[in-house]
Design an enzyme around this catalytic site. Structure first.
Site, PDB file in Angstrom:
ATOM      1  N   CYS A 111      16.159  13.735 -24.814  1.00 18.68           N
ATOM      2  CA  CYS A 111      14.902  13.376 -24.140  1.00 18.68           C
ATOM      3  C   CYS A 111      15.092  12.368 -23.009  1.00 18.68           C
ATOM      4  CB  CYS A 111      13.906  12.836 -25.158  1.00 18.68           C
ATOM      5  SG  CYS A 111      13.592  13.988 -26.495  1.00 18.68           S
ATOM      6  N   HIS A 235       8.291   8.547 -21.855  1.00 18.31           N
ATOM      7  CA  HIS A 235       8.599   9.812 -22.529  1.00 18.31           C
ATOM      8  C   HIS A 235       7.482  10.105 -23.516  1.00 18.31           C
ATOM      9  CE1 HIS A 235      10.387  12.911 -24.809  1.00 18.31           C
ATOM     10  NE2 HIS A 235      10.772  12.152 -25.822  1.00 18.31           N
ATOM     11  N   ASN A 265       6.037  17.161 -27.111  1.00 21.10           N
ATOM     12  CA  ASN A 265       7.310  16.581 -26.677  1.00 21.10           C
ATOM     13  C   ASN A 265       8.169  17.680 -26.042  1.00 21.10           C
ATOM     14  OD1 ASN A 265       9.830  15.458 -26.402  1.00 21.10           O
ATOM     15  ND2 ASN A 265       9.873  14.516 -28.432  1.00 21.10           N
TER      16      ASN A 265
HETATM   17  N1  COA Z   1       1.110  18.620 -41.260  1.00 20.75           N
HETATM   18  C1  COA Z   1       0.611  18.064 -42.366  1.00 20.75           C
HETATM   19  N2  COA Z   1       1.314  17.186 -43.109  1.00 20.75           N
HETATM   20  C2  COA Z   1       2.552  16.867 -42.700  1.00 20.75           C
HETATM   21  C3  COA Z   1       3.124  17.427 -41.548  1.00 20.75           C
HETATM   22  C4  COA Z   1       2.345  18.340 -40.823  1.00 20.75           C
HETATM   23  N3  COA Z   1       2.787  18.927 -39.681  1.00 20.75           N
HETATM   24  N4  COA Z   1       4.355  16.935 -41.397  1.00 20.75           N
HETATM   25  C5  COA Z   1       4.576  16.079 -42.414  1.00 20.75           C
HETATM   26  N5  COA Z   1       3.496  16.045 -43.210  1.00 20.75           N
HETATM   27  C6  COA Z   1       3.272  15.256 -44.410  1.00 20.75           C
HETATM   28  C7  COA Z   1       4.566  14.866 -45.079  1.00 20.75           C
HETATM   29  O1  COA Z   1       5.008  15.913 -45.921  1.00 20.75           O
HETATM   30  C8  COA Z   1       4.155  13.640 -45.850  1.00 20.75           C
HETATM   31  O2  COA Z   1       3.506  14.049 -47.023  1.00 20.75           O
HETATM   32  P1  COA Z   1       3.716  13.253 -48.400  1.00 20.75           P
HETATM   33  O3  COA Z   1       3.210  11.878 -48.129  1.00 20.75           O
HETATM   34  O4  COA Z   1       2.883  14.032 -49.351  1.00 20.75           O
HETATM   35  O5  COA Z   1       5.180  13.310 -48.658  1.00 20.75           O
HETATM   36  C9  COA Z   1       3.085  12.997 -44.970  1.00 20.75           C
HETATM   37  O6  COA Z   1       2.667  14.020 -44.049  1.00 20.75           O
HETATM   38  C10 COA Z   1       3.562  11.795 -44.191  1.00 20.75           C
HETATM   39  O7  COA Z   1       4.763  12.104 -43.572  1.00 20.75           O
HETATM   40  P2  COA Z   1       5.538  11.003 -42.784  1.00 20.75           P
HETATM   41  O8  COA Z   1       6.852  11.570 -42.381  1.00 20.75           O
HETATM   42  O9  COA Z   1       5.519   9.737 -43.538  1.00 20.75           O
HETATM   43  O10 COA Z   1       4.591  10.818 -41.523  1.00 20.75           O
HETATM   44  P3  COA Z   1       4.687   9.756 -40.376  1.00 20.75           P
HETATM   45  O11 COA Z   1       3.460   8.958 -40.322  1.00 20.75           O
HETATM   46  O12 COA Z   1       5.998   9.030 -40.407  1.00 20.75           O
HETATM   47  O13 COA Z   1       4.697  10.678 -39.086  1.00 20.75           O
HETATM   48  C11 COA Z   1       6.104  11.742 -37.465  1.00 20.75           C
HETATM   49  C12 COA Z   1       5.702  11.663 -38.916  1.00 20.75           C
HETATM   50  C13 COA Z   1       7.199  12.768 -37.325  1.00 20.75           C
HETATM   51  C14 COA Z   1       4.899  12.155 -36.648  1.00 20.75           C
HETATM   52  C15 COA Z   1       6.576  10.345 -37.000  1.00 20.75           C
HETATM   53  O14 COA Z   1       7.519   9.844 -37.896  1.00 20.75           O
HETATM   54  C16 COA Z   1       7.184  10.389 -35.622  1.00 20.75           C
HETATM   55  O15 COA Z   1       6.530  10.722 -34.657  1.00 20.75           O
HETATM   56  N6  COA Z   1       8.452   9.982 -35.495  1.00 20.75           N
HETATM   57  C17 COA Z   1       9.118   9.988 -34.201  1.00 20.75           C
HETATM   58  C18 COA Z   1       9.454  11.376 -33.830  1.00 20.75           C
HETATM   59  C19 COA Z   1       9.909  11.496 -32.434  1.00 20.75           C
HETATM   60  O16 COA Z   1       9.403  10.860 -31.565  1.00 20.75           O
HETATM   61  N7  COA Z   1      10.871  12.369 -32.230  1.00 20.75           N
HETATM   62  C20 COA Z   1      11.388  12.704 -30.961  1.00 20.75           C
HETATM   63  C21 COA Z   1      12.150  11.599 -30.367  1.00 20.75           C
HETATM   64  S1  COA Z   1      12.639  11.994 -28.760  1.00 20.75           S
END
Ligand code: COA
Length: 319
Positions: A111, A235, A265
């Site tokens: 990215c 980004h 993204n």
């Molecule tokens: N729809 C519904 N539920 C979802 C889901 C989706 N698409 N994806 C995950 N979940 C659920 C998980 O299974 C979890 O359930 P549980 O609590 O029963 O286990 C719950 O949502 C929370 O998941 P979690 O991973 O704790 O969510 P989060 O608040 O950390 O958000 C991201 C997840 C991926 C959105 C966040 O961590 C993020 O944006 N990280 C950075 C990613 C990024 O920027 N990547 C690219 C970098 S260039």
């Protein structure tokens, strides 16, 4: 040499997929995606559309915007993480556009790739005396998505953005900083079967810390401070990451360009797509200080401070 941006263009595939569309495909909800990421829709290229096709369209628009013919281009550098390793997407763009005298190659920094490519192009212009370079960020993230993994499938989109670099620019490049930390590679990588694997929480923590740091550093290298910043083009990975950066930097919402709701993204394409949108919508004005800043797999990061010299640039985009 006063090297900077003399033209900008971007391309998004027509196929727009909303969160509601994804609800029908997997166990997710519009509400979850919007509140956790800020994403409402993404563009996903049809199967027969390649990264090079999108890169070529964005490049054509950037050339048009710069008023430069392809014969004047000395270098084509494409940042991508989703194209085949060879031939380089930049070489395919070269062939598509008939850029006979240009040197063409890709860079891989996920990215952050667009900023790495821009710095490489600028350095080549200075060391080899090149006059004009085409810098592209292009991705088909859809090809890396594991549709059985809802935690990553909802986050990404496809597209391309490009700039032409040259002298007497519309946007001068006052600083570029780049960085990497390979020990964080385990948090975001392509699996052996070619799919995205991500530790979302680790990437989130890294991004929230890194983004404000590199914005400040890029301003400092340019001899400026946060008070000088008019527009931040971050980004577009997660709205919450952008909000956290705004909070840490105490930036008002109207100073930050946000496109994640429509683009999701798009990795290396994210920053040039967002910058193109800022230009198109008139957010970027004469005399302003702009910072573009990104982070991504590697882990990598990069930021650049630009001065917008005049607002006459036109941005070509299909949306
Ligand atoms: N729809 C519904 N539920 C979802 C889901 C989706 N698409 N994806 C995950 N979940 C659920 C998980 O299974 C979890 O359930 P549980 O609590 O029963 O286990 C719950 O949502 C929370 O998941 P979690 O991973 O704790 O969510 P989060 O608040 O950390 O958000 C991201 C997840 C991926 C959105 C966040 O961590 C993020 O944006 N990280 C950075 C990613 C990024 O920027 N990547 C690219 C970098 S260039």
């Amino acid at each position: 040499m006063n090297i900077g941006i003399i033209g900008i263009g971007s391309f998004l595939p027509d196929n727009r997929v909303t969160n509601i569309d994804l609800e029908k495909q997997m166990d997710t909800s519009d509400e979850w995606i919007r509140t956790r990421t800020g994403i409402e829709a993404r563009h996903l290229a049809e199967e027969d559309v390649t990264v090079a096709d999108m890169a070529t369209k964005a490049a054509q628009r950037a050339l048009q915007s710069a008023g430069v013919s392809i014969d004047e281009i000395d270098a084509i550098i494409c940042a991508t993480a989703t194209a085949p390793a060879f031939p380089a997407t930049a070489c395919l763009v070269q062939a598509n556009l008939g850029a006979k005298r240009a040197v063409a190659f890709d860079v891989s920094a996920a990215c952050s790739g667009f900023i790495f490519a821009m710095d490489t192009a600028k350095s080549l212009m200075q060391s080899k005396g090149y006059n004009r370079a085409l810098v592209i960020g292009a991705e088909k993230m859809g090809s890396l998505i594991d549709w059985d993994d809802r935690s990553t499938a909802v986050l990404f989109g496809d597209g391309a953005g490009a700039v032409v670099l040259g002298e007497d620019p519309i946007a001068s490049i006052d600083s570029i900083l780049l960085g990497s930390d390979g020990t964080g590679g385990k948090h975001l990588y392509e699996s052996e079967d070619g799919k995205i694997v991500m530790n979302g929480r680790e990437v989130f923590k890294f991004a929230v810390r890194k983004m404000p740091e590199i914005v400040l550093e890029s301003l400092k290298i340019a001899g400026k401070s946060l008070d000088d910043l008019d527009v931040l083009v971050p980004h577009q990975a997660n709205r919450r990451i952008i909000d956290a950066a705004m909070e840490r930097l105490d930036l008002e919402e109207d100073k930050v360009v946000v496109t994640i709701q429509d683009h999701a993204n798009t990795s290396a394409a994210s920053i040039p797509l967002a910058l193109a949108e800022a230009v198109r919508s008139g957010r970027v004005q004469e005399g302003q200080t702009i910072v573009i800043a990104g982070f991504g797999a590697g882990l990598t990061w990069g930021a650049s401070c630009l001065t917008w010299n005049n607002a006459t640039i036109t941005e070509e985009i299909n949306t």
